[in-house]
Each structure stands twice: as structure tokens, then as C-alpha cells.
Design a protein around this motif. Structure first.
Motif, PDB file in Angstrom:
ATOM      1  N   GLN A 185      11.031   7.540   6.543  1.00  0.00           N
ATOM      2  CA  GLN A 185       9.875   6.697   6.842  1.00  0.00           C
ATOM      3  C   GLN A 185      10.322   5.233   6.792  1.00  0.00           C
ATOM      4  O   GLN A 185      11.228   4.874   6.019  1.00  0.00           O
ATOM      5  CB  GLN A 185       8.741   6.898   5.822  1.00  0.00           C
ATOM      6  N   ASN A 187       8.562   1.625   6.210  1.00  0.00           N
ATOM      7  CA  ASN A 187       7.351   0.904   5.809  1.00  0.00           C
ATOM      8  C   ASN A 187       7.674  -0.570   5.614  1.00  0.00           C
ATOM      9  O   ASN A 187       8.486  -0.921   4.762  1.00  0.00           O
ATOM     10  CB  ASN A 187       6.785   1.489   4.504  1.00  0.00           C
ATOM     11  N   SER A 188       7.053  -1.402   6.430  1.00  0.00           N
ATOM     12  CA  SER A 188       7.273  -2.854   6.353  1.00  0.00           C
ATOM     13  C   SER A 188       8.758  -3.203   6.422  1.00  0.00           C
ATOM     14  O   SER A 188       9.248  -4.064   5.688  1.00  0.00           O
ATOM     15  CB  SER A 188       6.660  -3.411   5.061  1.00  0.00           C
ATOM     16  N   GLY A 189       9.464  -2.523   7.318  1.00  0.00           N
ATOM     17  CA  GLY A 189      10.883  -2.809   7.510  1.00  0.00           C
ATOM     18  C   GLY A 189      11.801  -2.246   6.450  1.00  0.00           C
ATOM     19  O   GLY A 189      12.991  -2.559   6.438  1.00  0.00           O
ATOM     20  N   GLN A 190      11.264  -1.416   5.555  1.00  0.00           N
ATOM     21  CA  GLN A 190      12.049  -0.819   4.483  1.00  0.00           C
ATOM     22  C   GLN A 190      12.152   0.693   4.703  1.00  0.00           C
ATOM     23  O   GLN A 190      11.154   1.369   4.962  1.00  0.00           O
ATOM     24  CB  GLN A 190      11.410  -1.087   3.123  1.00  0.00           C
ATOM     25  N   GLN A 192      12.752   4.602   3.667  1.00  0.00           N
ATOM     26  CA  GLN A 192      12.430   5.476   2.538  1.00  0.00           C
ATOM     27  C   GLN A 192      12.749   6.909   2.956  1.00  0.00           C
ATOM     28  O   GLN A 192      12.585   7.290   4.113  1.00  0.00           O
ATOM     29  CB  GLN A 192      10.946   5.341   2.188  1.00  0.00           C
ATOM     30  N   HIS A 205      13.300   5.940  -3.035  1.00  0.00           N
ATOM     31  CA  HIS A 205      13.310   4.511  -2.709  1.00  0.00           C
ATOM     32  C   HIS A 205      14.635   3.922  -3.196  1.00  0.00           C
ATOM     33  O   HIS A 205      15.144   4.315  -4.251  1.00  0.00           O
ATOM     34  CB  HIS A 205      12.146   3.784  -3.390  1.00  0.00           C
TER      35      HIS A 205
END
Length: 439
Positions: A185, A187-190, A192, A205
Motif C-alpha cells: 500500500q 499512503n501519502s507517498g509512504q 507499507q 511499517h
């Protein structure tokens, strides 16, 4: 399935259990980072175990008669690895088996004069030495041997023991991952990672994910829709010869090209047999040959280069492999290990060592990037995956797979008897079932 995912916090998650990923994970653990390494098959699979185990200083890249960028980049690698083998380097390799503390470079008469003056130059002092006739290895002591012979500072490692050693150093931090039950995934460029195991969801994470999966990097990048950095594949087909010739040998035979005409490494298969593993220009030319055609070509090459070596009773097999590299203009060979930030994902690095000997160089580059980003070990989470995900096995060597041991006759009879008893039992069960079904 539990409705509450369990969060796993790491400093660094390494994807890929070849020599690159294992070396990087060793360095990061030593720096105090909380790490986990994920491998989906077996540690050392594919490109790592297919290596000939050479830790070279770039001398084979000087065959054009000049020092190149590639040769200078890796000139210090043998010394670096030797320190690790002694327990004095960045990674403890004291449990890695050394097959040879040198490598030979030999030529025929046709090109000896061209290379002799170059190899004698002061630029190569301490990196290559001529070998007098009375110090030649047994394979090259035949009266018909001609040309020049040089001894390199290069070393040869048993790759299986290297992988085992690196994995032992990070015991309990290597995990077998099933990609059919895992997903990414963003999420906001991060990035996971989500893993499903035994009905439970785990959300991984990390401050950084590092893709070190060799050829597998291509599939990972495609899945995430990332096109930079990109990968290229260099196809090869090595040759394996199982024989009873009593001498091990490690050497490059020079031809008229900038790649060695033939590279030979020796690997013990059992108490009586060796495997000669052939690479060099032979493996490049054989990349698109059929196994039968390549074996015929390899037999002709050996007969021409080492005609006194009797391989009449030898068993021959081939190994097609693809060397994964960062994409280069005009498909050139990369001169160094490579790592770069993934386009559009802040916590992802993508890396290729390009060759076994440069794994330490790759780790140094990754640590430099982590330092530049001012990352520090911060994860204090007590949740971890040990005891949840299985531990990956160590991959077998290509020759163990190509030449499996013969089954002892007594064991073979035992297996046959068990098979017959099992069949008889199944037939009896079937007859009993039919009788029960009859009115």
C-alpha cells in the motif's frame, strides 16, 4: 480472520535474500537499526548461488590493455573481503569457507606479447604477478602448455557457506514471505507492507524499504507502477562438468576479446567428484544456444585450451541465468553497484549490486544515503515477526540440483517396498469401501 491488524514497526525492511540483501541487513543491524529481511523462495536463490564465488579486483576488465573505470572501482574489494574473512571487517565472515586465496590468468602464445608489457607495468604492482614454470598449478604443468601465466590477488569463496554465514549473523530477522498473501500500500507517498499469516493481518511499517531482490526488483517495481529506476537483464548460460579429475582449478583463459575466453572455478560435489563451473565469454555466447549446442561448444573450447585434460567420462549440464543490473545506455555493463531512491515513494530505495564482489560497495552506498537522510534507529516496538513467519531455507547450489546424489541401493529397495505397501493399502481401502456400499 482477526478484524484488528497487528502493527509491526521497523527501521529498515530489506526485500530479497541474496548476497546483496543479506550484506545490507548485516551492516544495518550492526548500526543498531531494527531490521527484517523478507525472501520469498530460499536465501541465495538464483543469481547469488549461480555465482562462481570470485571476489575479484577488476583485473579481468583490463584485457583491452588499459585500466578501466570498472577495474579501478573494485580494485580494493579482495582486501576488503579478506578483512571480513578474518573477522576484522564491517561484516563477520569467519564462518565462510575460502575455496582459493588466488586466481590465475593465463594466455596462449598469440596474445602473450601484447599483454606482457602491460601486466608488467607499475600500475599493476601488487595486483598481479607472473608465475614461474615450477610454481604452476597441476592443471597447467603439462609439457604442451604455452603462453604466460599470472597470479591475481582475487579470492574464491564457497557461496553456500557465505550465504549461510550472512544469514546466521542476522538470525531471527530473516523471514519467508508468501507474496500471494501479501500486498503493498502507498499512503501519502509512504510504502507499507501488509502480510496475512494464519488468519491474522500484520501491517509492516518502516522508515525505509530497500528492494534488493535482483531480477525480482523488476516485478516489485511493476506492481507499484514505478518506472524509475529501471532494470536490464543480461542473459548468460554457464556450463557445469561433473568429473573425476583430481585437481581443483580457478582461472581465466584470455582470448582476443575484452572478456576472458573461459573462466573456470572448481566446486566439490562429493568425496570423489568435482564440478568445473565454466563462465566468461563462453557463457555470454551460449546465452541463446540450446544446452546441447553449448555443451558441444564448451567441449571444443576445453579441447583447444586444455587438450591434455581428459573429460571423456564427464557429465555435462548447463545453467541459464539472467544477471539483473540497473538500466544503462546502450545496454552497457554497469561499473559499480547501484542504489537510488524510487520515483514517487519517499521511503523506498532500489538497489542492484551488479556483481557478487560489489555487495560491500552497495551497502556503503545505502548507508551513505541513510546518513544523508539523517535516519536513526528509532523503532521501540516490541511487536515482531519472529515465530510468526517461517524462516527461509538456504538454497542449494546449481550443481547439487543438476547432479543429485544417487540413491543407495538399500534405500531404493526400502522406498520401493514402502510404495508397494502404500498401493496395497489403498487398494484394500477401496475394496472395503465397495463392500460397504453393496446392499
Amino acid at each position: 480472520m482477526s478484524s484488528s491488524p497487528i502493527r509491526i514497526d521497523l527501521d529498515i525492511a530489506v526485500i530479497g535474500g541474496g548476497v546483496a540483501g543479506l550484506w545490507v541487513a548485516n551492516r544495518l543491524k550492526k548500526q543498531g537499526f531494527k531490521i527484517a529481511l523478507f525472501e520469498h523462495k530460499a536465501l541465495g536463490s538464483d543469481q547469488t548461488m549461480a555465482s562462481q564465488g570470485m571476489i575479484h579486483g577488476g583485473m579481468k576488465y583490463t584485457l583491452s590493455g588499459m585500466l578501466t573505470g570498472a577495474s579501478e572501482t573494485i580494485a580494493d574489494m579482495p582486501q576488503y573481503w579478506r578483512a571480513c574473512l578474518c573477522g576484522d571487517g564491517d561484516v563477520d565472515l569467519r564462518n565462510t569457507r575460502l575455496l582459493s586465496d588466488h586466481f590465475y590468468l593465463w594466455s596462449g602464445n598469440s596474445i602473450s606479447a601484447k599483454l606482457s608489457s602491460f601486466f608488467a607495468s607499475t600500475a599493476l604492482n601488487g595486483r598481479i604477478d607472473p608465475v614461474p614454470d615450477d610454481r604452476r598449478p597441476p592443471v597447467l604443468r603439462h609439457a604442451d602448455f604455452g603462453g604466460n601465466l599470472y597470479k591475481l590477488v582475487d579470492i574464491v569463496l564457497d557461496v553456500h557457506s557465505l550465504v549461510t554465514n550472512l544469514a546466521h549473523n542476522i538470525e531471527n530477522q530473516c523471514f519467508l514471505i508468501d507474496w500471494t498473501h501479501s500486498s503493498w500500500q502507498i499512503n501519502s507517498g509512504q510504502l507499507q507492507l501488509t502480510i496475512e499469516q494464519d488468519g491474522q493481518i500484520y501491517e509492516v511499517h518502516a522508515q525505509r524499504f530497500i528492494f534488493c531482490a535482483g531480477k525480482g526488483n523488476g516485478d516489485l517495481l511493476d506492481e507499484l507502477g514505478i518506472n524509475k529506476p529501471a532494470m536490464q537483464l543480461r542473459p548468460l548460460q554457464q556450463v557445469m562438468i561433473r568429473h573425476h579429475y583430481p585437481y581443483s582449478f580457478y582461472g581465466h583463459c584470455l582470448g582476443g576479446e575484452t572478456t576472458p575466453r573461459l573462466t573456470v572455478s572448481s566446486h566439490r560435489l562429493n568425496s570423489t567428484d568435482y564440478v568445473w563451473y565454466l563462465g566468461g565469454s563462453l557463457a555470454e555466447k551460449g546465452a541463446h544456444m540450446t544446452p546441447e549446442a553449448l555443451i558441444e561448444f564448451a567441449q571444443a573450447e576445453l579441447a583447444d585450451i586444455l587438450p591434455w585434460v581428459d573429460m571423456a567420462s564427464a557429465e555435462w549440464k548447463t545453467l541459464p541465468i539472467e544477471r539483473a543490473e540497473p538500466l544503462q545506455p546502450n545496454f552497457l555493463r554497469p561499473e559499480n553497484a547501484f542504489v537510488d531512491r524510487a520515483q514517487g515513494i519517499a521511503n523506498l530505495l532500489v538497489a542492484w549490486p551488479t556483481k557478487l564482489t560489489l555487495a560491500p560497495n552497495l551497502a556503503n552506498q545505502i548507508l551513505d544515503l541513510i546518513k544523508d537522510d539523517q535516519l536513526l534507529p528509532i523503532s521501540e516496538s516490541k511487536n515482531n515477526l519472529y515465530g510468526i513467519l517461517p524462516i527461509p531455507p538456504i538454497a542449494p547450489t546449481p550443481w547439487e540440483t543438476a547432479f543429485p546424489p544417487a540413491i543407495d541401493p538399500v534405500v531404493a529397495v526400502s522406498y520401493k517396498l514402502q510404495e508397494e505397501l502404500s498401493e496395497a493399502y489403498d487398494e484394500g481401502e477401496e475394496e472395503d469401501k465397495k463392500e460397504e456400499e453393496q446392499p
